[in-house]
Design a protein around this motif. Structure first.
Motif: not given
Length: 530
Positions: A274-293, A295-303
């Motif tokens: 996106x262009x912000x205040x006349x300057x080309x920029x990149x907007x990055x968004x990170x959804x942290x899924x460390x805890x979810x991963x 949990x999924x590994x633990x559930x998979x192990x239990x399964x």
């Protein structure tokens, strides 16, 4: 020149010879001479025409010249018209004083001098023309002033409308900026804005600071990615030397990033330019899924542990029966050592041992890491090879097998496994139908997939049974092991295929979709372009 372009002059005299004399003097191309023989007729002409000058005889029957002049001067639209009285020289003194009182401009005495008459009329005509020019100029100026006023009013309206639009746009921009600020700062995801020109950090939100441990003051002079973001393919993202990385948007790219304390965390990265205040920029968004991963590994192990327990119980239950039979006969033989055992006992024990071995063999087929020998194969050829076997099984039970095979691309298949898959599903379909039933095996291509469809016209599958289809050791057959469909599902998974089951009162369809291998797809495309 027509009369509309000539100057109108009114001549009023009750004697025709006087009018003829006036007309003889004034007759010219620039004058339109109007003759009236009485004051009453003169007033009618005044209502019809605009006159530059009126030549008015004083002595007339009826309305005389003074009375006529007085009426003309009282009328607003004709009060400005100059009047020249024509009077006899003998009564000049008597008429002059009365004439000025009634609005006379000048006098001509009878007998009049043609030159003087003509010059006086010409002078009044010039004044009239000059007044008309001034009037036209005034009208033009008024028109221009009106147009300028209209333009000014329109300009004011335009300015007012534009001002309102600018105010509304500014208000909308302020609302948008406030929304963006709140979304950016209060988002639970890690958000950062970086310049595409020098890769410096323009802004980061609170979540970014909390998760990474960096403060914004530490980033102001940074032009490198302090988080060392890498994708699951170990390719560094947002590489400044790779224009594709910074120009193409990412969406939920699985990545890992390193915090200030050196802790590796996992997330889903999305980027947008996106262009912000006349300057080309990149907007990055990170959804942290460390805890979810985690949990999924633990559930998979239990399964997996739960599945191992269920399968162990199933294997124990299935193998215990033949082992119990063998154990019973062996104990009987031990107690009767001197008595020869009947051959049928020995054959029964051998059959039970074969049965236990078959259960173990089928169970091993479910292994995910089972080696397979996949090569480019024609699915239709495999089906045609199995057709005699299935047809023989169908004929013994008064049933029919139909093949509806379409031309399909080659697939990467393990022929033995696919044969087992088709046989298991096909034989199940034959068993589900009453005598006279028809089993249909179809192949066709949809988009980039080859479809294998096996239809029977049996009574359908109940919902509670459908939910457990493919579960190891789940069976509705008295002599079944419950591993047939489980093996089919395992084969389908090893071929990266998918299975869909459609069932109803009119029958059941097993629909298996095989994805085209990339090399096969490329070759198919090349052949189609030839």
């Amino acid at each position: 020149m027509n009369n509309r372009d000539k100057v109108n002059i009114l001549m009023v005299d009750d004697r025709p010879e006087n009018l003829m004399a006036l007309e003889a003097v004034l007759n010219g191309k620039n004058y339109h001479l109007v003759a009236a023989t009485s004051g009453e007729e003169a007033l009618k002409f005044v209502l019809q025409y605009e006159f530059a000058v009126i030549l008015l005889d004083v002595q007339m029957p009826g309305l005389n010249g003074f009375e006529t002049a007085e009426i003309i001067k009282k009328r607003q639209n004709s009060s400005h018209i100059p009047i020249i009285f024509i009077t006899a020289l003998s009564k000049a003194n008597e008429h002059v004083s009365v004439g000025y009182l009634t609005g006379a401009i000048d006098y001509i005495f009878k007998p009049f001098n043609p030159i003087i008459l003509k010059s006086k009329v010409e002078a009044f005509v010039q004044i009239y023309n000059k007044q008309n020019e001034i009037k036209e100029q005034n009208m033009l100026l008024e028109k221009q002033a009106y147009e300028l006023q209209e333009r000014y009013n329109n300009l004011e309206n335009i300015i007012e409308e534009k001002t309102k639009e600018l105010v509304q746009a500014n208000q909308a921009l302020q609302v948008s900026q406030e929304r963006f600020r709140k979304i950016f700062q209060l988002s639970p995801n890690l958000m950062a804005i970086r310049s595409l020109l020098d890769k410096r950090y323009v802004a980061v939100n609170e979540s970014w600071i909390q998760f990474t441990g960096y403060q914004f003051d530490e980033l102001q002079d940074q032009s490198e990615d302090v988080l060392k973001i890498t994708s699951t393919s170990n390719r560094t993202l947002l590489d400044e030397n790779d224009p594709k990385d910074v120009c193409e948007a990412n969406y939920n790219e699985e990545i890992t990033y390193i915090t200030k304390k050196g802790v590796s965390r996992e997330g889903l990265l999305s980027t947008e330019t996106a262009v912000i205040d006349g300057e080309p920029c990149i907007i990055s968004t990170i959804t942290d899924v460390t805890d979810l991963v985690k949990l999924e590994k633990e559930v998979s192990r239990l399964d997996r542990l739960n599945l191992v327990g269920e399968m162990a119980a199933g294997i124990a239950h299935e193998i215990r029966n033949p082992m119990t039979t063998v154990l019973g006969f062996l104990q009987l033989a031990k107690s009767q050592q001197h008595v020869p055992q009947p051959e049928e006992y020995i054959n029964l024990m051998i059959d039970e041992l074969h049965r236990a071995n078959g259960i173990i063999t089928e169970f091993l087929t479910l292994a995910k890491d089972k080696a397979n020998n996949r090569r480019e194969e024609d699915l239709n050829s495999i089906i045609k090879t199995l057709h005699p076997l299935l047809r023989a099984e169908a004929l013994m039970n008064n049933k029919v097998i139909q093949l509806q095979l379409s031309e399909c691309p080659l697939l990467l298949l393990d022929e033995k496994e696919i044969r087992q898959l088709i046989l298991n599903i096909g034989l199940n379909g034959l068993e589900a139908m009453n005598p006279g039933g028809t089993l249909v095996i179809k192949t066709y291509t949809i988009e980039e997939k080859v479809m294998l469809e096996i239809n029977d016209n049996g009574p359908g599958i109940e919902n509670e049974i459908l939910e457990n289809m493919g579960t190891p050791f789940f069976t509705t057959k008295d002599q079944g092991t419950g591993l047939g469909l489980a093996i089919c599902y395992s084969i389908i998974a090893r071929h990266s295929a998918k299975i869909e089951i459609k069932t109803g009162s009119e029958g059941t369809s097993f629909i298996i979709s095989f994805p085209l291998h990339q090399q096969v797809m490329e070759r198919t495309n090349r052949l189609s372009n030839l």
